[in-house]
Scaffold this motif. Structure first.
Motif, PDB file in Angstrom:
ATOM      1  N   PHE A 179     140.189  -6.493 -59.258  1.00 11.55           N
ATOM      2  CA  PHE A 179     140.109  -6.525 -57.834  1.00 11.55           C
ATOM      3  C   PHE A 179     140.343  -7.966 -57.370  1.00 11.55           C
ATOM      4  O   PHE A 179     138.836  -7.858 -58.202  1.00 11.55           O
ATOM      5  CB  PHE A 179     140.172  -5.640 -57.130  1.00 11.55           C
ATOM      6  N   GLY A 180     140.861  -8.809 -57.594  1.00 13.85           N
ATOM      7  CA  GLY A 180     140.318 -10.473 -57.184  1.00 13.85           C
ATOM      8  C   GLY A 180     139.927 -11.639 -58.620  1.00 13.85           C
ATOM      9  O   GLY A 180     138.686 -12.567 -57.781  1.00 13.85           O
ATOM     10  N   ASN A 181     140.490 -11.292 -58.969  1.00 11.86           N
ATOM     11  CA  ASN A 181     139.628 -12.424 -59.933  1.00 11.86           C
ATOM     12  C   ASN A 181     139.971 -13.417 -59.519  1.00 11.86           C
ATOM     13  O   ASN A 181     141.036 -13.737 -58.969  1.00 11.86           O
ATOM     14  CB  ASN A 181     140.858 -12.012 -61.567  1.00 11.86           C
ATOM     15  N   GLU A 182     138.945 -14.399 -60.200  1.00 15.64           N
ATOM     16  CA  GLU A 182     139.652 -15.952 -59.835  1.00 15.64           C
ATOM     17  C   GLU A 182     139.036 -16.123 -58.357  1.00 15.64           C
ATOM     18  O   GLU A 182     139.044 -16.976 -57.391  1.00 15.64           O
ATOM     19  CB  GLU A 182     140.368 -16.113 -60.179  1.00 15.64           C
ATOM     20  N   GLN A 183     137.877 -14.662 -57.816  1.00 16.08           N
ATOM     21  CA  GLN A 183     137.723 -15.658 -56.404  1.00 16.08           C
ATOM     22  C   GLN A 183     136.390 -15.166 -56.526  1.00 16.08           C
ATOM     23  O   GLN A 183     135.868 -14.728 -56.326  1.00 16.08           O
ATOM     24  CB  GLN A 183     138.579 -14.380 -55.549  1.00 16.08           C
ATOM     25  N   HIS A 189     125.187  -6.121 -41.530  1.00 17.72           N
ATOM     26  CA  HIS A 189     126.707  -6.364 -41.740  1.00 17.72           C
ATOM     27  C   HIS A 189     127.232  -4.320 -42.088  1.00 17.72           C
ATOM     28  O   HIS A 189     126.626  -3.585 -43.514  1.00 17.72           O
ATOM     29  CB  HIS A 189     127.230  -6.706 -42.272  1.00 17.72           C
ATOM     30  N   LEU A 190     128.099  -4.559 -41.467  1.00 11.59           N
ATOM     31  CA  LEU A 190     129.429  -2.398 -41.915  1.00 11.59           C
ATOM     32  C   LEU A 190     130.061  -3.215 -41.839  1.00 11.59           C
ATOM     33  O   LEU A 190     130.473  -3.681 -40.963  1.00 11.59           O
ATOM     34  CB  LEU A 190     128.670  -1.106 -41.471  1.00 11.59           C
ATOM     35  N   LEU A 191     131.225  -2.981 -42.544  1.00 13.21           N
ATOM     36  CA  LEU A 191     132.987  -3.705 -42.909  1.00 13.21           C
ATOM     37  C   LEU A 191     133.319  -2.409 -42.958  1.00 13.21           C
ATOM     38  O   LEU A 191     133.213  -1.594 -43.943  1.00 13.21           O
ATOM     39  CB  LEU A 191     133.012  -4.346 -43.845  1.00 13.21           C
ATOM     40  N   PHE A 192     134.141  -1.896 -41.893  1.00 11.24           N
ATOM     41  CA  PHE A 192     135.541  -1.055 -41.871  1.00 11.24           C
ATOM     42  C   PHE A 192     136.534  -1.776 -42.621  1.00 11.24           C
ATOM     43  O   PHE A 192     136.845  -2.105 -42.035  1.00 11.24           O
ATOM     44  CB  PHE A 192     134.929  -0.231 -40.922  1.00 11.24           C
ATOM     45  N   ARG A 193     137.384  -1.346 -43.827  1.00  3.97           N
ATOM     46  CA  ARG A 193     138.070  -1.880 -44.646  1.00  3.97           C
ATOM     47  C   ARG A 193     139.550  -0.954 -45.062  1.00  3.97           C
ATOM     48  O   ARG A 193     139.290  -0.299 -45.337  1.00  3.97           O
ATOM     49  CB  ARG A 193     137.708  -2.791 -45.682  1.00  3.97           C
ATOM     50  N   LYS A 194     140.731  -1.474 -44.586  1.00  2.00           N
ATOM     51  CA  LYS A 194     141.556  -0.643 -44.928  1.00  2.00           C
ATOM     52  C   LYS A 194     142.302  -1.484 -46.620  1.00  2.00           C
ATOM     53  O   LYS A 194     142.618  -2.684 -46.095  1.00  2.00           O
ATOM     54  CB  LYS A 194     142.918  -0.464 -44.297  1.00  2.00           C
ATOM     55  N   GLY A 195     141.964  -0.974 -47.355  1.00  3.13           N
ATOM     56  CA  GLY A 195     143.149  -1.876 -48.928  1.00  3.13           C
ATOM     57  C   GLY A 195     144.352  -1.429 -48.904  1.00  3.13           C
ATOM     58  O   GLY A 195     144.701  -1.086 -47.944  1.00  3.13           O
ATOM     59  N   ASN A 196     144.989  -1.797 -50.282  1.00  2.63           N
ATOM     60  CA  ASN A 196     145.818  -1.018 -50.492  1.00  2.63           C
ATOM     61  C   ASN A 196     146.113   0.351 -50.575  1.00  2.63           C
ATOM     62  O   ASN A 196     145.405   1.061 -51.225  1.00  2.63           O
ATOM     63  CB  ASN A 196     146.651  -1.249 -51.499  1.00  2.63           C
ATOM     64  N   ASP A 197     147.615   0.417 -50.349  1.00  2.40           N
ATOM     65  CA  ASP A 197     147.513   1.880 -50.021  1.00  2.40           C
ATOM     66  C   ASP A 197     147.293   2.974 -49.462  1.00  2.40           C
ATOM     67  O   ASP A 197     146.868   4.383 -49.534  1.00  2.40           O
ATOM     68  CB  ASP A 197     147.520   2.632 -51.861  1.00  2.40           C
ATOM     69  N   ASN A 198     146.819   2.466 -47.820  1.00  2.21           N
ATOM     70  CA  ASN A 198     145.766   2.369 -46.850  1.00  2.21           C
ATOM     71  C   ASN A 198     144.679   3.063 -47.312  1.00  2.21           C
ATOM     72  O   ASN A 198     144.245   4.842 -46.840  1.00  2.21           O
ATOM     73  CB  ASN A 198     147.009   3.837 -46.530  1.00  2.21           C
ATOM     74  N   SER A 249     132.267  -4.958 -38.072  1.00  5.59           N
ATOM     75  CA  SER A 249     133.578  -5.373 -38.751  1.00  5.59           C
ATOM     76  C   SER A 249     134.659  -4.873 -38.821  1.00  5.59           C
ATOM     77  O   SER A 249     134.173  -3.671 -39.771  1.00  5.59           O
ATOM     78  CB  SER A 249     133.487  -6.628 -38.852  1.00  5.59           C
ATOM     79  N   GLU A 250     135.941  -5.196 -38.465  1.00 10.69           N
ATOM     80  CA  GLU A 250     136.760  -4.171 -39.222  1.00 10.69           C
ATOM     81  C   GLU A 250     137.865  -5.308 -40.096  1.00 10.69           C
ATOM     82  O   GLU A 250     138.211  -6.243 -39.234  1.00 10.69           O
ATOM     83  CB  GLU A 250     137.860  -3.255 -38.766  1.00 10.69           C
ATOM     84  N   HIS A 251     138.547  -4.367 -41.459  1.00  7.30           N
ATOM     85  CA  HIS A 251     138.901  -5.678 -41.874  1.00  7.30           C
ATOM     86  C   HIS A 251     140.910  -4.802 -42.380  1.00  7.30           C
ATOM     87  O   HIS A 251     140.539  -3.753 -43.034  1.00  7.30           O
ATOM     88  CB  HIS A 251     138.970  -5.921 -43.228  1.00  7.30           C
ATOM     89  N   GLY A 252     141.456  -5.251 -42.819  1.00  5.16           N
ATOM     90  CA  GLY A 252     142.986  -4.937 -42.275  1.00  5.16           C
ATOM     91  C   GLY A 252     143.621  -3.872 -41.901  1.00  5.16           C
ATOM     92  O   GLY A 252     145.374  -3.260 -42.743  1.00  5.16           O
ATOM     93  N   PHE A 253     143.796  -3.917 -41.110  1.00  9.20           N
ATOM     94  CA  PHE A 253     144.034  -3.007 -39.660  1.00  9.20           C
ATOM     95  C   PHE A 253     144.917  -3.746 -38.570  1.00  9.20           C
ATOM     96  O   PHE A 253     144.349  -4.918 -38.755  1.00  9.20           O
ATOM     97  CB  PHE A 253     142.997  -2.171 -39.195  1.00  9.20           C
ATOM     98  N   VAL A 254     145.868  -2.971 -38.421  1.00  5.41           N
ATOM     99  CA  VAL A 254     146.677  -3.970 -37.144  1.00  5.41           C
ATOM    100  C   VAL A 254     146.562  -3.739 -36.416  1.00  5.41           C
ATOM    101  O   VAL A 254     146.649  -2.181 -36.076  1.00  5.41           O
ATOM    102  CB  VAL A 254     148.419  -4.187 -37.897  1.00  5.41           C
ATOM    103  N   ASP A 255     146.467  -3.983 -35.223  1.00  2.90           N
ATOM    104  CA  ASP A 255     145.860  -3.560 -33.866  1.00  2.90           C
ATOM    105  C   ASP A 255     147.721  -2.549 -33.468  1.00  2.90           C
ATOM    106  O   ASP A 255     148.246  -3.130 -33.107  1.00  2.90           O
ATOM    107  CB  ASP A 255     145.487  -4.514 -33.217  1.00  2.90           C
TER     108      ASP A 255
END
Length: 141
Positions: free
Chosen positions: A25-29, A68-77, A135-141
């Protein structure tokens, strides 16, 4: 899955970022140092282990501050949570210990992050500067 991330800052208010390569995941980043929290390991212990494995530095538990705490939804939920800890004090000389996974390590000014940084990591760095602890990342409101 539980992850722990390290926001490593120097006296010039720069953050250390690793350029990922040959990973799933995230190559070259760019990303912060860190990784999965193993069984029977706390997030703080994971950061201490990862800092040594990836960067050749030793960080004492008392020199880690939860930021910080990040709650994240990735690929395939798949849901991830990442606890981020800040350190400004460590022992040892920084060295890329995993060149097969990281092509380089660089310091970046907090107000001048690279364009090719993982979106979630950029979000965390920016929110930590605003003293936002969740924060949250990858979720749609």
């Amino acid at each position: 899955m539980r992850y722990a991330l390290l926001l490593l800052l120097n006296m010039n208010k720069e953050v250390l970022l690793l350029k990922r390569c040959n990973t799933t995941f995230g190559n070259e980043q760019y990303s912060m140092s860190g990784g999965k929290v193993e069984a029977n390991e706390t997030a703080r212990q994971a950061i201490i282990r990862q800092a040594f494995e990836e960067l050749n530095i030793k960080i004492k538990s008392e020199n880690l501050e939860f930021v910080h705490l990040l709650f994240r939804k990735g690929n395939d939920n798949i849901i991830f949570d990442a606890g981020c800890f800040k350190a400004t004090k460590w022992e040892g000389s920084l060295k890329n210990q995993e060149p097969e996974k990281c092509s380089k390590i660089n310091w970046f000014k907090l107000d001048n992050l690279p364009e090719n940084i993982l979106t979630a990591h950029k979000q965390i760095i920016e929110l930590v500067q605003k003293n936002t602890y969740y924060s949250e990342h990858g979720f749609v409101d």
